[in-house]
Design a protein around this motif. Structure first.
Motif, PDB file in Angstrom:
ATOM      1  N   ASN A  59      46.055  44.925  46.588  1.00 56.98           N
ATOM      2  CA  ASN A  59      44.729  45.433  46.904  1.00 56.98           C
ATOM      3  C   ASN A  59      43.756  44.259  47.012  1.00 56.98           C
ATOM      4  O   ASN A  59      44.061  43.145  46.585  1.00 56.98           O
ATOM      5  CB  ASN A  59      44.273  46.438  45.845  1.00 56.98           C
ATOM      6  CG  ASN A  59      45.071  47.727  45.919  1.00 56.98           C
ATOM      7  OD1 ASN A  59      45.484  48.149  46.993  1.00 56.98           O
ATOM      8  ND2 ASN A  59      45.286  48.359  44.785  1.00 56.98           N
ATOM      9  N   ILE A  60      42.581  44.508  47.562  1.00 57.41           N
ATOM     10  CA  ILE A  60      41.640  43.428  47.871  1.00 57.41           C
ATOM     11  C   ILE A  60      40.564  43.334  46.792  1.00 57.41           C
ATOM     12  O   ILE A  60      39.945  44.336  46.428  1.00 57.41           O
ATOM     13  CB  ILE A  60      41.008  43.649  49.253  1.00 57.41           C
ATOM     14  CG1 ILE A  60      42.130  43.661  50.309  1.00 57.41           C
ATOM     15  CG2 ILE A  60      39.970  42.581  49.580  1.00 57.41           C
ATOM     16  CD1 ILE A  60      41.707  44.169  51.659  1.00 57.41           C
ATOM     17  N   MET A  61      40.373  42.115  46.327  1.00 54.47           N
ATOM     18  CA  MET A  61      39.361  41.826  45.311  1.00 54.47           C
ATOM     19  C   MET A  61      38.057  41.413  46.001  1.00 54.47           C
ATOM     20  O   MET A  61      38.087  40.798  47.073  1.00 54.47           O
ATOM     21  CB  MET A  61      39.821  40.687  44.403  1.00 54.47           C
ATOM     22  CG  MET A  61      41.207  40.875  43.796  1.00 54.47           C
ATOM     23  SD  MET A  61      41.240  42.130  42.524  1.00 54.47           S
ATOM     24  CE  MET A  61      40.459  41.264  41.184  1.00 54.47           C
ATOM     25  N   ALA A  62      36.938  41.704  45.370  1.00 49.97           N
ATOM     26  CA  ALA A  62      35.618  41.389  45.942  1.00 49.97           C
ATOM     27  C   ALA A  62      35.457  39.924  46.330  1.00 49.97           C
ATOM     28  O   ALA A  62      34.927  39.635  47.410  1.00 49.97           O
ATOM     29  CB  ALA A  62      34.515  41.822  44.975  1.00 49.97           C
ATOM     30  N   PRO A  63      35.876  38.947  45.489  1.00 46.21           N
ATOM     31  CA  PRO A  63      35.652  37.545  45.864  1.00 46.21           C
ATOM     32  C   PRO A  63      36.236  37.162  47.226  1.00 46.21           C
ATOM     33  O   PRO A  63      35.672  36.327  47.937  1.00 46.21           O
ATOM     34  CB  PRO A  63      36.314  36.759  44.730  1.00 46.21           C
ATOM     35  CG  PRO A  63      36.239  37.676  43.554  1.00 46.21           C
ATOM     36  CD  PRO A  63      36.449  39.057  44.132  1.00 46.21           C
ATOM     37  N   GLY A  64      37.358  37.769  47.613  1.00 42.44           N
ATOM     38  CA  GLY A  64      37.961  37.458  48.902  1.00 42.44           C
ATOM     39  C   GLY A  64      37.111  37.869  50.094  1.00 42.44           C
ATOM     40  O   GLY A  64      37.296  37.383  51.208  1.00 42.44           O
ATOM     41  N   LEU A  65      36.156  38.784  49.856  1.00 44.93           N
ATOM     42  CA  LEU A  65      35.255  39.248  50.916  1.00 44.93           C
ATOM     43  C   LEU A  65      33.910  38.533  50.889  1.00 44.93           C
ATOM     44  O   LEU A  65      33.158  38.592  51.862  1.00 44.93           O
ATOM     45  CB  LEU A  65      35.013  40.759  50.769  1.00 44.93           C
ATOM     46  CG  LEU A  65      36.240  41.656  50.902  1.00 44.93           C
ATOM     47  CD1 LEU A  65      35.931  43.062  50.403  1.00 44.93           C
ATOM     48  CD2 LEU A  65      36.713  41.699  52.358  1.00 44.93           C
TER      49      LEU A  65
END
Length: 198
Positions: free
Chosen positions: A118-124
Motif C-alpha cells: 500500500n502507499i504511504m503519504a511520504p511517497g506522495l
C-alpha cells in the motif's frame, strides 16, 4: 496490498461465468458512467468504444478473492471487489490513461508499489510525488491511477483511504490501498489472454 498476488483464472478459482442480461447491463453501464465521467463525454463515445452498447458482456466471479470481472470478447475490462467500485484493469487503463484521476509517487516508492505494498503519504508528498491541487481535491474512497516519477504509464490502481487534503495535512501513514499493480497475477493473466473463451 494487491488483491492479485496469488490469482489465476486457469486454476479453477472461477465460481461462475455468466452472460449478463441486458437489463442488468444497463445498470452496470450507468454505474460506470457515474464513476468515470470521462466515459460519459460526447454521449458516452468512450464507453461505446470500450464496450459497445449492443454487445453482451460476461460476469466472471472468483470466490476466493471475492472479486468479479466484466469481460468483453475475452478481455477483462473492469473488476469489482465485493460491492466496491468498478476498477479498470491496468491493461485497459494503459489504453485510456485519463479514465480516472491520477496521483504520483516518487521514485523511491516504485519498488514497494510493484511488490504490492500500500502507499504511504511520504511517497506522495516529496519532490517526485504529486497530489491534485486543493481546488481539485479528491475525497476518501476515490479510485485513482497511481503514476510514478519519470514513468509514462500507470503502475497501479488504488483507492484513497483519506482525502487528498487530509493526506497533505497529516503527511504520514498508509493513505492508498494498492489493489492492482504491474506484474501482479491479474496483469500477467490479462497479458496471457487468460480470460479468452469467457
Amino acid at each position: 496490498m494487491s488483491l492479485f498476488k496469488s490469482f489465476s483464472p486457469q486454476k479453477g478459482d472461477i465460481s461462475s461465468s455468466t452472460a449478463v442480461k441486458s437489463s442488468v447491463q444497463r445498470g452496470m453501464r450507468t454505474k460506470l458512467l457515474e464513476q468515470y465521467p470521462s466515459l460519459a463525454k460526447d454521449d458516452g463515445v468512450l464507453l461505446e468504444s470500450i464496450w459497445p452498447k449492443k454487445q453482451g458482456i460476461t460476469l466472471v466471479k472468483f470466490s476466493r478473492e471475492h472479486v468479479s470481472f466484466l469481460v468483453y470478447k475475452g478481455e477483462a475490462l473492469f473488476f469489482q471487489h465485493f460491492d466496491g467500485p468498478y476498477l479498470p484493469t491496468l491493461h485497459l487503463l494503459h489504453k485510456y490513461p485519463f479514465l480516472m484521476p491520477q496521483i504520483q509517487v516518487d521514485r523511491g516508492a516504485i519498488k514497494f508499489l510493484l511488490s504490492g505494498a500500500n502507499i504511504m503519504a511520504p511517497g506522495l508528498l516529496t519532490a517526485g510525488g504529486r497530489l491534485p491541487p486543493d481546488e481539485e481535491a479528491l475525497p476518501a474512497g476515490t479510485a485513482v491511477a497511481v503514476m510514478a516519477q519519470d514513468k509514462e504509464s500507470a503502475l497501479s490502481i488504488g483507492v484513497l483511504k483519506e482525502g487528498t487534503q487530509e493526506i497533505r495535512k497529516k503527511g504520514k501513514g498508509i493513505v492508498v490501498d494498492n489493489l492492482h499493480c504491474l506484474g501482479d497475477d491479474l496483469w500477467l493473466a490479462c497479458a496471457k489472454e487468460a480470460f479468452k473463451g469467457r
